[in-house]
Scaffold this motif. Sequence first.
Motif, PDB file in Angstrom:
ATOM      1  N   ALA A  25       0.834  -1.204   0.000  1.00 44.40           N
ATOM      2  CA  ALA A  25       0.000   0.000   0.000  1.00 44.40           C
ATOM      3  C   ALA A  25       0.868   1.253   0.000  1.00 44.40           C
ATOM      4  O   ALA A  25       0.434   2.320  -0.440  1.00 44.40           O
ATOM      5  CB  ALA A  25      -0.929   0.000   1.206  1.00 44.40           C
ATOM      6  N   TYR A  26       2.085   1.108   0.495  1.00 44.14           N
ATOM      7  CA  TYR A  26       3.049   2.209   0.444  1.00 44.14           C
ATOM      8  C   TYR A  26       3.790   2.137  -0.886  1.00 44.14           C
ATOM      9  O   TYR A  26       4.382   1.109  -1.216  1.00 44.14           O
ATOM     10  CB  TYR A  26       4.039   2.105   1.598  1.00 44.14           C
ATOM     11  N   ARG A  27       3.781   3.218  -1.620  1.00 44.68           N
ATOM     12  CA  ARG A  27       4.360   3.191  -2.960  1.00 44.68           C
ATOM     13  C   ARG A  27       5.876   3.001  -2.935  1.00 44.68           C
ATOM     14  O   ARG A  27       6.471   2.609  -3.937  1.00 44.68           O
ATOM     15  CB  ARG A  27       4.008   4.480  -3.715  1.00 44.68           C
ATOM     16  N   GLN A  28       6.498   3.254  -1.783  1.00 39.69           N
ATOM     17  CA  GLN A  28       7.947   3.064  -1.697  1.00 39.69           C
ATOM     18  C   GLN A  28       8.330   1.589  -1.665  1.00 39.69           C
ATOM     19  O   GLN A  28       9.472   1.236  -1.939  1.00 39.69           O
ATOM     20  CB  GLN A  28       8.496   3.748  -0.431  1.00 39.69           C
ATOM     21  N   VAL A  29       7.382   0.726  -1.303  1.00 38.84           N
ATOM     22  CA  VAL A  29       7.666  -0.707  -1.163  1.00 38.84           C
ATOM     23  C   VAL A  29       7.265  -1.436  -2.440  1.00 38.84           C
ATOM     24  O   VAL A  29       6.120  -1.342  -2.889  1.00 38.84           O
ATOM     25  CB  VAL A  29       6.904  -1.312   0.039  1.00 38.84           C
ATOM     26  N   GLN A  30       8.200  -2.166  -3.017  1.00 38.63           N
ATOM     27  CA  GLN A  30       7.964  -2.935  -4.237  1.00 38.63           C
ATOM     28  C   GLN A  30       8.040  -4.429  -3.920  1.00 38.63           C
ATOM     29  O   GLN A  30       8.692  -4.843  -2.939  1.00 38.63           O
ATOM     30  CB  GLN A  30       8.997  -2.572  -5.304  1.00 38.63           C
ATOM     31  N   PRO A  31       7.396  -5.286  -4.725  1.00 41.43           N
ATOM     32  CA  PRO A  31       7.412  -6.729  -4.455  1.00 41.43           C
ATOM     33  C   PRO A  31       8.811  -7.342  -4.397  1.00 41.43           C
ATOM     34  O   PRO A  31       9.008  -8.371  -3.743  1.00 41.43           O
ATOM     35  CB  PRO A  31       6.601  -7.302  -5.628  1.00 41.43           C
ATOM     36  N   VAL A  32       9.763  -6.745  -5.085  1.00 41.31           N
ATOM     37  CA  VAL A  32      11.116  -7.300  -5.075  1.00 41.31           C
ATOM     38  C   VAL A  32      11.818  -7.051  -3.739  1.00 41.31           C
ATOM     39  O   VAL A  32      12.744  -7.797  -3.365  1.00 41.31           O
ATOM     40  CB  VAL A  32      11.953  -6.708  -6.233  1.00 41.31           C
ATOM     41  N   ASP A  33      11.392  -6.040  -2.991  1.00 41.30           N
ATOM     42  CA  ASP A  33      12.081  -5.665  -1.759  1.00 41.30           C
ATOM     43  C   ASP A  33      12.089  -6.783  -0.710  1.00 41.30           C
ATOM     44  O   ASP A  33      13.164  -7.095  -0.153  1.00 41.30           O
ATOM     45  CB  ASP A  33      11.469  -4.392  -1.170  1.00 41.30           C
ATOM     46  N   PRO A  34      10.941  -7.407  -0.381  1.00 49.49           N
ATOM     47  CA  PRO A  34      10.987  -8.479   0.619  1.00 49.49           C
ATOM     48  C   PRO A  34      11.824  -9.676   0.188  1.00 49.49           C
ATOM     49  O   PRO A  34      12.403 -10.369   1.033  1.00 49.49           O
ATOM     50  CB  PRO A  34       9.513  -8.868   0.808  1.00 49.49           C
ATOM     51  N   VAL A  35      11.920  -9.922  -1.114  1.00 44.94           N
ATOM     52  CA  VAL A  35      12.741 -11.026  -1.600  1.00 44.94           C
ATOM     53  C   VAL A  35      14.211 -10.722  -1.338  1.00 44.94           C
ATOM     54  O   VAL A  35      14.956 -11.563  -0.804  1.00 44.94           O
ATOM     55  CB  VAL A  35      12.503 -11.271  -3.102  1.00 44.94           C
ATOM     56  N   LEU A  36      14.652  -9.531  -1.700  1.00 44.66           N
ATOM     57  CA  LEU A  36      16.046  -9.145  -1.480  1.00 44.66           C
ATOM     58  C   LEU A  36      16.399  -9.170   0.005  1.00 44.66           C
ATOM     59  O   LEU A  36      17.465  -9.646   0.396  1.00 44.66           O
ATOM     60  CB  LEU A  36      16.295  -7.748  -2.053  1.00 44.66           C
TER      61      LEU A  36
ATOM     62  N   LEU B  23      17.581 -17.763  -7.921  1.00 42.68           N
ATOM     63  CA  LEU B  23      16.467 -18.711  -7.839  1.00 42.68           C
ATOM     64  C   LEU B  23      15.293 -18.099  -7.078  1.00 42.68           C
ATOM     65  O   LEU B  23      14.134 -18.273  -7.451  1.00 42.68           O
ATOM     66  CB  LEU B  23      16.930 -19.996  -7.155  1.00 42.68           C
ATOM     67  N   GLY B  24      15.614 -17.371  -5.988  1.00 41.62           N
ATOM     68  CA  GLY B  24      14.560 -16.749  -5.197  1.00 41.62           C
ATOM     69  C   GLY B  24      13.787 -15.695  -5.958  1.00 41.62           C
ATOM     70  O   GLY B  24      12.559 -15.603  -5.850  1.00 41.62           O
ATOM     71  N   LEU B  25      14.491 -14.887  -6.741  1.00 41.38           N
ATOM     72  CA  LEU B  25      13.816 -13.863  -7.533  1.00 41.38           C
ATOM     73  C   LEU B  25      12.848 -14.487  -8.541  1.00 41.38           C
ATOM     74  O   LEU B  25      11.740 -13.991  -8.747  1.00 41.38           O
ATOM     75  CB  LEU B  25      14.853 -13.008  -8.268  1.00 41.38           C
TER      76      LEU B  25
ATOM     77  N   GLY C 163      15.026 -12.985 -13.037  1.00 38.50           N
ATOM     78  CA  GLY C 163      14.207 -12.657 -11.872  1.00 38.50           C
ATOM     79  C   GLY C 163      13.868 -11.185 -11.789  1.00 38.50           C
ATOM     80  O   GLY C 163      12.721 -10.805 -11.506  1.00 38.50           O
ATOM     81  N   LEU C 164      14.848 -10.318 -12.030  1.00 40.96           N
ATOM     82  CA  LEU C 164      14.596  -8.878 -11.989  1.00 40.96           C
ATOM     83  C   LEU C 164      13.658  -8.447 -13.120  1.00 40.96           C
ATOM     84  O   LEU C 164      12.783  -7.586 -12.928  1.00 40.96           O
ATOM     85  CB  LEU C 164      15.916  -8.122 -12.078  1.00 40.96           C
ATOM     86  N   LEU C 165      13.816  -9.059 -14.293  1.00 40.27           N
ATOM     87  CA  LEU C 165      12.913  -8.750 -15.405  1.00 40.27           C
ATOM     88  C   LEU C 165      11.487  -9.171 -15.092  1.00 40.27           C
ATOM     89  O   LEU C 165      10.522  -8.448 -15.394  1.00 40.27           O
ATOM     90  CB  LEU C 165      13.400  -9.446 -16.681  1.00 40.27           C
ATOM     91  N   LEU C 166      11.317 -10.343 -14.482  1.00 41.85           N
ATOM     92  CA  LEU C 166       9.980 -10.809 -14.109  1.00 41.85           C
ATOM     93  C   LEU C 166       9.345  -9.881 -13.073  1.00 41.85           C
ATOM     94  O   LEU C 166       8.144  -9.573 -13.155  1.00 41.85           O
ATOM     95  CB  LEU C 166      10.047 -12.236 -13.563  1.00 41.85           C
ATOM     96  N   HIS C 167      10.125  -9.436 -12.115  1.00 43.72           N
ATOM     97  CA  HIS C 167       9.595  -8.523 -11.104  1.00 43.72           C
ATOM     98  C   HIS C 167       9.204  -7.181 -11.725  1.00 43.72           C
ATOM     99  O   HIS C 167       8.208  -6.573 -11.315  1.00 43.72           O
ATOM    100  CB  HIS C 167      10.625  -8.310  -9.992  1.00 43.72           C
ATOM    101  N   THR C 168       9.979  -6.719 -12.686  1.00 44.69           N
ATOM    102  CA  THR C 168       9.650  -5.461 -13.355  1.00 44.69           C
ATOM    103  C   THR C 168       8.392  -5.615 -14.215  1.00 44.69           C
ATOM    104  O   THR C 168       7.499  -4.755 -14.191  1.00 44.69           O
ATOM    105  CB  THR C 168      10.830  -5.006 -14.239  1.00 44.69           C
ATOM    106  N   ARG C 169       8.314  -6.726 -14.945  1.00 45.28           N
ATOM    107  CA  ARG C 169       7.182  -6.954 -15.853  1.00 45.28           C
ATOM    108  C   ARG C 169       5.866  -7.180 -15.105  1.00 45.28           C
ATOM    109  O   ARG C 169       4.812  -6.684 -15.515  1.00 45.28           O
ATOM    110  CB  ARG C 169       7.501  -8.168 -16.745  1.00 45.28           C
ATOM    111  N   PHE C 170       5.903  -7.914 -13.995  1.00 44.53           N
ATOM    112  CA  PHE C 170       4.661  -8.294 -13.305  1.00 44.53           C
ATOM    113  C   PHE C 170       4.512  -7.584 -11.959  1.00 44.53           C
ATOM    114  O   PHE C 170       3.809  -8.084 -11.074  1.00 44.53           O
ATOM    115  CB  PHE C 170       4.631  -9.813 -13.093  1.00 44.53           C
TER     116      PHE C 170
END
Length: 265
Positions: free
Chosen positions: A102-113, A163-165, A251-258
């Motif tokens: 809900a916070y725009r600063q947080v992206q789905p890739v952040d918790p993975v990293l 693999l995680g990404l 992984g980074l491309l998938l996170h950017t695309r979806f």
Amino acid sequence: MSTLQGRTSWQVTRSVWFAMFMREAVSRTMADRMGWFWMIAEPMALIAIMVLIHGINDGGSRLLTGADLIPWMLVGMMGFFLTRESMMRSLGAVDANKALFAYRQVQPVDPVLVRVYLEGLLKTFIFLLFVLGGLLLGLNIFPDNAIRALFGWLSLWALGLGLGLVVSVTGTLIPETAKITRMLSLPLLILSGVLIPLNVLPHSLLEYLMLNPIVHGLELMRLGFFDSYRVTHGTSQIYLWLWILALNALGLLLHTRFRERLKAQ
């Protein structure tokens, strides 16, 4: 670009990562009283079982060249757990932090990293405890080439990140892939040469097992610990890093695309 508070985008990102890291660290280490115990007990139990099966003096040691059985197993297990747990912890990272999107600063890739980083720190600390304990018990587990051993460890960490990404996206968008990934966890323990030297297997089978990049990472790290160790035929640092770069890029491309679909999932 500056934010309304006068902070740069990088400063905002670092603040997000730090807050998520502290949240994950407290949850991982304090929520479960037995958490630390199982981190240490799992590799110890596996080593004890395999030593009983092989036999310290005859069964397992004769299969190895240039390394003792117990240190060889311990190095392989810790390297494998680093990669496996980085991948498995990433599977539920997006769903577990969905409310934060809900916070725009947080992206789905952040918790993975953040999860992979935390997993690496925890596994490194536990591995150092095992090395120290092994030295006190008189085991030959101090690395002969510390730089090579460290590079192998970091390579396995980077492989786990890649693999995680990938699985964090595919497992969230296609839940069936998450189930398949969990099912593959145990077979990988055997197929990666963690418990059994792959050199004893027929060449016709070995050439297929060597397609697994984890094998290359484990063998290179073992070579850093034992200078006279004979690595499995076909081990390649270049092959390992081609996998690492490809998986991290994918992984980074998938996170950017979806990204938006992951937030709304």
